[in-house]
Write an enzyme that holds these catalytic residues in place. Structure first.
Site, PDB file in Angstrom:
ATOM      1  N   SER A  27      -8.343  21.416  40.829  1.00 25.15           N
ATOM      2  CA  SER A  27      -7.995  20.000  40.775  1.00 25.15           C
ATOM      3  C   SER A  27      -9.183  19.179  41.234  1.00 25.15           C
ATOM      4  CB  SER A  27      -6.797  19.725  41.682  1.00 25.15           C
ATOM      5  OG  SER A  27      -6.622  18.337  41.904  1.00 25.15           O
TER       6      SER A  27
ATOM      7  N   TYR B 137      -2.612  20.965  49.608  1.00 24.86           N
ATOM      8  CA  TYR B 137      -2.913  21.069  48.175  1.00 24.86           C
ATOM      9  C   TYR B 137      -4.420  21.029  47.948  1.00 24.86           C
ATOM     10  CZ  TYR B 137      -3.025  19.814  43.207  1.00 24.86           C
ATOM     11  OH  TYR B 137      -3.291  19.786  41.849  1.00 24.86           O
TER      12      TYR B 137
END
Length: 273
Positions: free
Chosen positions: A142, A155
């Protein structure tokens, strides 16, 4: 691995938007696909669609959070389709919150699905790839691995871990026929986590840019065929800015603060529930 025809691919997160589109692109290349996920109905329909393109496809139902079942998951995929030539670690989960408000079980869930499971699956398939003299592993990370926003600490940490894992494996297997790539999407429109926020009326600042499911799926398949070390697709407005963050921690800090309102809204909504 320029030619994917008749290669066997293990694809996690196959029931999501990016996963489904990656599976379709792989089938168009003539690859056979083991579709890993928890939604049996979605994976069954997708497998039928892929078989209609003349390739083999098999749903492999499993939960990556259950780390003890991962070897069995690979065994089932290989029994159905043959030895794994390509592993695409696409599955991922996120939960926006202030770090102090996460439950330990939530932290373990994010770490296990996003980082530990990809590492264990990669460890499981590498010996066979090395023995056969060919193989490629993709880690879908990401943009949060480059600039980590507030309320997304676990995350962002796990996605940064995937980038480091891919880089380390490229160095470890340098000079061998095995390849490793990391793909780092930004905000992805059309399906997935960000689209859920958009549907609820929460949008990121236009300056942060966005990409699409189709673009990211194409980047993933392209990374395999060209053995690309890292593919960053954040959307046109921020490509140069994200390159700058690698040279300027202060700039990265300012970018992280700009991204944070999107996730603050999610965290505050969660805290009210």
């Amino acid at each position: 691995m320029k030619d994917l025809k008749d290669r066997t691919v293990l694809l996690t997160g196959a029931s999501g938007g990016i996963g489904k589109q990656v599976a379709r692109l792989l089938a168009a290349e003539g690859a056979h696909v083991a579709l890993v996920g928890r939604q049996a109905d979605v994976l069954g329909s997708l497998a039928e669609e892929l078989r209609g393109k003349g390739v083999k496809a098999e749903p492999v139902i499993g939960d990556l959070a259950d780390l003890g079942t991962l070897d069995d998951l690979v065994d089932r995929a290989e029994q159905a389709l043959g030895p794994i030539d390509v592993l695409i670690n696409n599955a991922g989960v996120e939960l926006a919150s202030a770090l102090a408000k996460y439950e330990p079980a939530e932290l373990n869930w994010i770490i296990n699905v996003n980082l530990t499971a990809p590492m264990l699956l990669t460890r499981r398939v590498l010996p066979g790839m090395a023995e056969r003299g060919a193989g490629h592993v993709v880690f879908v990370s990401s943009g949060a691995a480059k600039v980590a926003p507030a309320y997304q600490a676990p995350y962002a940490a796990t996605k940064a871990g995937l980038a480091a894992l891919s880089q380390s494996l490229r160095a470890e297997y340098n000079g061998t026929p095995l390849g490793f790539s990391v793909v780092l999407p930004g905000f992805v429109k059309g399906d997935g986590m960000y689209q859920v926020w958009v549907d609820k009326g929460v949008k990121a600042s236009p300056i942060l840019g966005s990409t699409t499911v189709d673009r990211i799926a194409g980047k993933i398949v392209g990374a395999i065929r060209r053995d690309r070390p890292e593919v960053l697709d954040m959307g046109m407005p921020v490509r140069s800015m994200f390159a700058t963050t690698q040279l300027s921690p202060g700039f990265a800090d300012r970018m992280a603060r700009r991204m944070s309102p999107v996730f603050r809204t999610q965290a505050e909504t969660r805290d009210r529930l």
